[in-house]
Design a protein around this motif. Sequence first.
Motif, PDB file in Angstrom:
ATOM      1  N   ALA A  15       0.825  -1.206   0.000  1.00 35.51           N
ATOM      2  CA  ALA A  15       0.000   0.000   0.000  1.00 35.51           C
ATOM      3  C   ALA A  15       0.862   1.261   0.000  1.00 35.51           C
ATOM      4  O   ALA A  15       0.614   2.192  -0.774  1.00 35.51           O
ATOM      5  N   ALA A  16       1.877   1.295   0.848  1.00 34.64           N
ATOM      6  CA  ALA A  16       2.729   2.485   0.951  1.00 34.64           C
ATOM      7  C   ALA A  16       3.430   2.783  -0.369  1.00 34.64           C
ATOM      8  O   ALA A  16       3.571   3.954  -0.747  1.00 34.64           O
ATOM      9  N   LEU A  17       3.842   1.752  -1.088  1.00 33.29           N
ATOM     10  CA  LEU A  17       4.520   1.959  -2.363  1.00 33.29           C
ATOM     11  C   LEU A  17       3.626   2.647  -3.389  1.00 33.29           C
ATOM     12  O   LEU A  17       4.103   3.307  -4.306  1.00 33.29           O
ATOM     13  N   TYR A  18       2.310   2.513  -3.217  1.00 31.45           N
ATOM     14  CA  TYR A  18       1.371   3.153  -4.144  1.00 31.45           C
ATOM     15  C   TYR A  18       0.603   4.304  -3.496  1.00 31.45           C
ATOM     16  O   TYR A  18      -0.361   4.810  -4.069  1.00 31.45           O
ATOM     17  N   GLY A  19       1.027   4.702  -2.307  1.00 28.13           N
ATOM     18  CA  GLY A  19       0.431   5.875  -1.666  1.00 28.13           C
ATOM     19  C   GLY A  19      -1.010   5.709  -1.262  1.00 28.13           C
ATOM     20  O   GLY A  19      -1.783   6.671  -1.290  1.00 28.13           O
ATOM     21  N   VAL A  20      -1.392   4.475  -0.880  1.00 24.71           N
ATOM     22  CA  VAL A  20      -2.761   4.220  -0.436  1.00 24.71           C
ATOM     23  C   VAL A  20      -2.730   3.580   0.949  1.00 24.71           C
ATOM     24  O   VAL A  20      -1.681   3.159   1.425  1.00 24.71           O
ATOM     25  N   ARG A  21      -3.900   3.500   1.582  1.00 25.41           N
ATOM     26  CA  ARG A  21      -3.995   2.825   2.874  1.00 25.41           C
ATOM     27  C   ARG A  21      -3.954   1.310   2.655  1.00 25.41           C
ATOM     28  O   ARG A  21      -4.333   0.826   1.586  1.00 25.41           O
ATOM     29  N   ALA A  22      -3.527   0.570   3.662  1.00 26.19           N
ATOM     30  CA  ALA A  22      -3.435  -0.889   3.570  1.00 26.19           C
ATOM     31  C   ALA A  22      -4.788  -1.511   3.210  1.00 26.19           C
ATOM     32  O   ALA A  22      -4.843  -2.533   2.524  1.00 26.19           O
ATOM     33  N   GLN A  23      -5.868  -0.876   3.619  1.00 24.87           N
ATOM     34  CA  GLN A  23      -7.211  -1.388   3.306  1.00 24.87           C
ATOM     35  C   GLN A  23      -7.449  -1.434   1.795  1.00 24.87           C
ATOM     36  O   GLN A  23      -8.194  -2.272   1.298  1.00 24.87           O
ATOM     37  N   GLN A  24      -6.777  -0.551   1.040  1.00 28.77           N
ATOM     38  CA  GLN A  24      -6.946  -0.540  -0.413  1.00 28.77           C
ATOM     39  C   GLN A  24      -6.455  -1.840  -1.034  1.00 28.77           C
ATOM     40  O   GLN A  24      -7.025  -2.321  -2.015  1.00 28.77           O
ATOM     41  N   VAL A  25      -5.402  -2.432  -0.465  1.00 26.54           N
ATOM     42  CA  VAL A  25      -4.898  -3.709  -0.970  1.00 26.54           C
ATOM     43  C   VAL A  25      -5.983  -4.777  -0.802  1.00 26.54           C
ATOM     44  O   VAL A  25      -6.211  -5.585  -1.703  1.00 26.54           O
ATOM     45  N   THR A  26      -6.683  -4.741   0.315  1.00 27.99           N
ATOM     46  CA  THR A  26      -7.797  -5.663   0.545  1.00 27.99           C
ATOM     47  C   THR A  26      -8.892  -5.434  -0.487  1.00 27.99           C
ATOM     48  O   THR A  26      -9.476  -6.393  -1.006  1.00 27.99           O
ATOM     49  N   THR A  27      -9.147  -4.184  -0.820  1.00 24.34           N
ATOM     50  CA  THR A  27     -10.152  -3.854  -1.839  1.00 24.34           C
ATOM     51  C   THR A  27      -9.721  -4.385  -3.194  1.00 24.34           C
ATOM     52  O   THR A  27     -10.532  -4.956  -3.938  1.00 24.34           O
ATOM     53  N   TRP A  28      -8.448  -4.223  -3.557  1.00 24.37           N
ATOM     54  CA  TRP A  28      -7.949  -4.758  -4.828  1.00 24.37           C
ATOM     55  C   TRP A  28      -8.139  -6.263  -4.881  1.00 24.37           C
ATOM     56  O   TRP A  28      -8.506  -6.821  -5.915  1.00 24.37           O
ATOM     57  N   LEU A  29      -7.893  -6.941  -3.748  1.00 24.08           N
ATOM     58  CA  LEU A  29      -8.093  -8.400  -3.693  1.00 24.08           C
ATOM     59  C   LEU A  29      -9.565  -8.749  -3.889  1.00 24.08           C
ATOM     60  O   LEU A  29      -9.898  -9.642  -4.672  1.00 24.08           O
ATOM     61  N   ALA A  30     -10.440  -8.032  -3.206  1.00 24.30           N
ATOM     62  CA  ALA A  30     -11.877  -8.308  -3.297  1.00 24.30           C
ATOM     63  C   ALA A  30     -12.417  -8.070  -4.705  1.00 24.30           C
ATOM     64  O   ALA A  30     -13.297  -8.789  -5.179  1.00 24.30           O
ATOM     65  N   ARG A  31     -11.883  -7.070  -5.396  1.00 29.93           N
ATOM     66  CA  ARG A  31     -12.333  -6.753  -6.755  1.00 29.93           C
ATOM     67  C   ARG A  31     -11.695  -7.630  -7.823  1.00 29.93           C
ATOM     68  O   ARG A  31     -12.049  -7.549  -8.998  1.00 29.93           O
ATOM     69  N   GLY A  32     -10.687  -8.423  -7.431  1.00 35.89           N
ATOM     70  CA  GLY A  32     -10.014  -9.286  -8.398  1.00 35.89           C
ATOM     71  C   GLY A  32      -8.890  -8.606  -9.152  1.00 35.89           C
ATOM     72  O   GLY A  32      -8.308  -9.191 -10.062  1.00 35.89           O
ATOM     73  N   ALA A  33      -8.567  -7.377  -8.781  1.00 38.24           N
ATOM     74  CA  ALA A  33      -7.454  -6.673  -9.430  1.00 38.24           C
ATOM     75  C   ALA A  33      -6.114  -7.211  -8.944  1.00 38.24           C
ATOM     76  O   ALA A  33      -5.081  -7.027  -9.572  1.00 38.24           O
ATOM     77  N   LEU A  34      -6.149  -7.910  -7.810  1.00 37.37           N
ATOM     78  CA  LEU A  34      -4.961  -8.474  -7.191  1.00 37.37           C
ATOM     79  C   LEU A  34      -5.315  -9.851  -6.660  1.00 37.37           C
ATOM     80  O   LEU A  34      -6.457 -10.089  -6.269  1.00 37.37           O
ATOM     81  N   ASN A  35      -4.352 -10.772  -6.664  1.00 38.09           N
ATOM     82  CA  ASN A  35      -4.567 -12.104  -6.089  1.00 38.09           C
ATOM     83  C   ASN A  35      -3.288 -12.548  -5.384  1.00 38.09           C
ATOM     84  O   ASN A  35      -2.351 -11.772  -5.243  1.00 38.09           O
ATOM     85  N   TYR A  36      -3.272 -13.797  -4.965  1.00 37.41           N
ATOM     86  CA  TYR A  36      -2.135 -14.313  -4.216  1.00 37.41           C
ATOM     87  C   TYR A  36      -1.183 -15.140  -5.081  1.00 37.41           C
ATOM     88  O   TYR A  36      -0.315 -15.824  -4.552  1.00 37.41           O
ATOM     89  N   ASP A  37      -1.325 -15.085  -6.393  1.00 40.79           N
ATOM     90  CA  ASP A  37      -0.468 -15.878  -7.282  1.00 40.79           C
ATOM     91  C   ASP A  37       1.011 -15.554  -7.125  1.00 40.79           C
ATOM     92  O   ASP A  37       1.862 -16.403  -7.367  1.00 40.79           O
ATOM     93  N   HIS A  38       1.329 -14.334  -6.738  1.00 37.25           N
ATOM     94  CA  HIS A  38       2.724 -13.905  -6.592  1.00 37.25           C
ATOM     95  C   HIS A  38       3.068 -13.630  -5.131  1.00 37.25           C
ATOM     96  O   HIS A  38       3.926 -12.809  -4.827  1.00 37.25           O
TER      97      HIS A  38
END
Length: 193
Positions: A15-38
């Motif tokens: 999150a910090a690397l992209y200037g967002v709150r950690a909760q945004q990473v959770t949102t990206w996961l929920a929306r499918g923009a991010l997953n655990y493949d990496h």
Amino acid sequence: MVAKKAFLAGRQEFAALYGVRAQQVTTWLARGALNYDHAVIVSGSPYWLLSFVRDFGSMTPRGKELDQRLLKQLVASQEPGVWARAKAEIPPVLGLQEATALFGLSSQQNLSAVVRQGRFVAPDYQLSGSPLWLLDTLIEAAPEIRAKSRTVMWAIVPQVEAALRQGRYTGPGSVIVPRGKAAAKALRPGQTV
């Protein structure tokens, strides 16, 4: 010899690397923009390859700007390290839950206290507020840890070590356990946590 660690980022660093709150990473996961493949799952939390995190902003439909200064700081804090491109390149990484199982301890609280008091081997990583170790670091430090202890045997459990080395560990910390609203949805009627 301790294996070279791969550069990683937890949820907070991502999150910090992209200037967002950690909760945004959770949102990206929920929306499918991010997953655990990496990502590797350590003590129930994801830690992504930093090479993936670095490139993530350019892989999204709406590009995201990476904080290059923070990236350099994160890399420097993990040196010496390698830019792994696949999870298979990451040596076994342990958090408190896996280390508790590795040493056959009955309670993670005991290990947490020893770590907080500085009486344990220094972590290879400090990511998203959690200490993380390479398996080889703990194996090599075991005799010294054992010699300093008055009450705990600090004996390596061979089955846990083998499972961690072979990528087949399924003990505590090996999966992400839902919390909050997600946990409540996962419970069956009448079931409690």
